[in-house]
Design a protein around this motif. Sequence first.
Motif, mmCIF file in Angstrom:
data_model
loop_
_atom_site.group_PDB
_atom_site.id
_atom_site.type_symbol
_atom_site.label_atom_id
_atom_site.label_comp_id
_atom_site.label_asym_id
_atom_site.label_seq_id
_atom_site.Cartn_x
_atom_site.Cartn_y
_atom_site.Cartn_z
ATOM 1 N N ASP A 136 -5.029 -8.383 -5.289
ATOM 2 C CA ASP A 136 -5.400 -7.413 -6.206
ATOM 3 C C ASP A 136 -4.442 -7.145 -7.500
ATOM 4 O O ASP A 136 -4.800 -6.504 -8.513
ATOM 5 N N GLY B 90 0.851 -1.089 -0.077
ATOM 6 C CA GLY B 90 -0.222 -0.005 0.118
ATOM 7 C C GLY B 90 0.643 1.290 0.062
ATOM 8 O O GLY B 90 0.190 2.302 0.039
ATOM 9 N N THR B 91 2.283 1.210 0.270
ATOM 10 C CA THR B 91 3.078 2.598 -0.055
ATOM 11 C C THR B 91 3.358 2.592 -1.481
ATOM 12 O O THR B 91 3.133 1.798 -2.271
ATOM 13 N N TYR C 16 -6.427 -1.210 0.354
ATOM 14 C CA TYR C 16 -4.792 -0.970 -0.037
ATOM 15 C C TYR C 16 -4.093 -1.939 0.456
ATOM 16 O O TYR C 16 -2.896 -1.775 0.318
ATOM 17 N N THR C 17 -4.471 -3.000 1.165
ATOM 18 C CA THR C 17 -3.536 -3.919 1.937
ATOM 19 C C THR C 17 -3.549 -5.111 1.390
ATOM 20 O O THR C 17 -2.883 -6.154 2.295
ATOM 21 N N HIS D 15 -2.320 -6.631 -2.040
ATOM 22 C CA HIS D 15 -1.820 -6.581 -3.331
ATOM 23 C C HIS D 15 -1.538 -8.335 -3.842
ATOM 24 O O HIS D 15 -1.716 -8.263 -4.956
#
Length: 272
Positions: free
Chosen positions: A139, A74-75, A133-134, A136
Motif C-alpha cells: 500500500d 501499522g504503528t 493497516y498491515t 505497507h
Amino acid sequence: MHPVFFLSDFGLEDPYVGVVKAVLWEKAPGVPVLDLAHALPPQDLRRAAYALFEALPYLPEGAVVLAVVDPGVGTKRRAIAALGRRLYVGPDNGLFTLAWLLDPPIRAHEITCISPPSPKGILPLPGWAPGGYTFHGRDLFAPAAAHLALGLAAEELGPEVPAQDLIRLPLTLTPGPEGEILTFDRFGNAITTLLKAPLGSLVEVAGKRIPIRQTFGQVEAGEAVAYLGSGGLLEIALNRGNAKEALGLREGMPVVILPPPSGPPPPTDLPP
C-alpha cells in the motif's frame, strides 16, 4: 527508468511477494524488478540488514532498493524514501543500517503522499473493504518505489526527514580484534562484525578457539574454521556442518581475534 531490487521476509508460500510485484507492474509497467531475497527469517532486522549489505556493492547506482522487513507495520514508525547513490524505500526501523555504511543517505523523505492501490475488475462482497493497516509493502512502499523508478523526485512523496534522524541498529563493523556475531546464513555459518580475517590467527568464540583459513576445505570435515566471507566479514563455519548448532552460537555473542600461535604458517592449497 530505474530498476527495482526487492527484498522482504514475506516468504514464497503466500501471495505477498506477487501482490507487491503486481502493484509495481501496474504503477510502473516495464520497470525491471529483481528479487534479492524473500525467505529471510521473519522480522529479523539484523539478518535483513546484512543481506542488503552483502548485495549492495553489486546493485547499480540509481537503482531503487525496495526492502520490507517491518515488525512495526501499522504503528507510528515512519515510511521513508532515502537518497544516496541509490534510492531506498522501506520502513524507518534500522533495516538499512549496514547498507548506509557503504552508501550513506544524503537526504530522506517520509512517504505520506501516496494513495494505496485498489483491486481492479472485481465486485466486492457486501461489507468487504480491501486494505487494512498491515501491508505497507503493497500500500505504501510498492507505489513509492514505482514512482521513483519512473523518475519522480523524492520530495514529491512527503516532507523531508534529516538523514541523521533515520533509525540505525546498534551495530558497528570493526577491523577487530573484538566484535560480535551479527547473524547467521541458512547453512548455519556465523557472520561476524569483524572486517578482517588474518590468516594463521585464531578466533575465540563461545569458549572455543578456531583457526582462520582461506576456505572450508582447509580443515577436516566436521571441524570449525573461520575465514573471510563473501560479504567481506569474518565468518565462522563447520566444514560440511552447521556451526550455529554444533558450537552453540547465537547473535550478539562476543568474538575475538587472537594473535597467531607460534610455529610455521598454516598450509594452503590455494593460488597466491
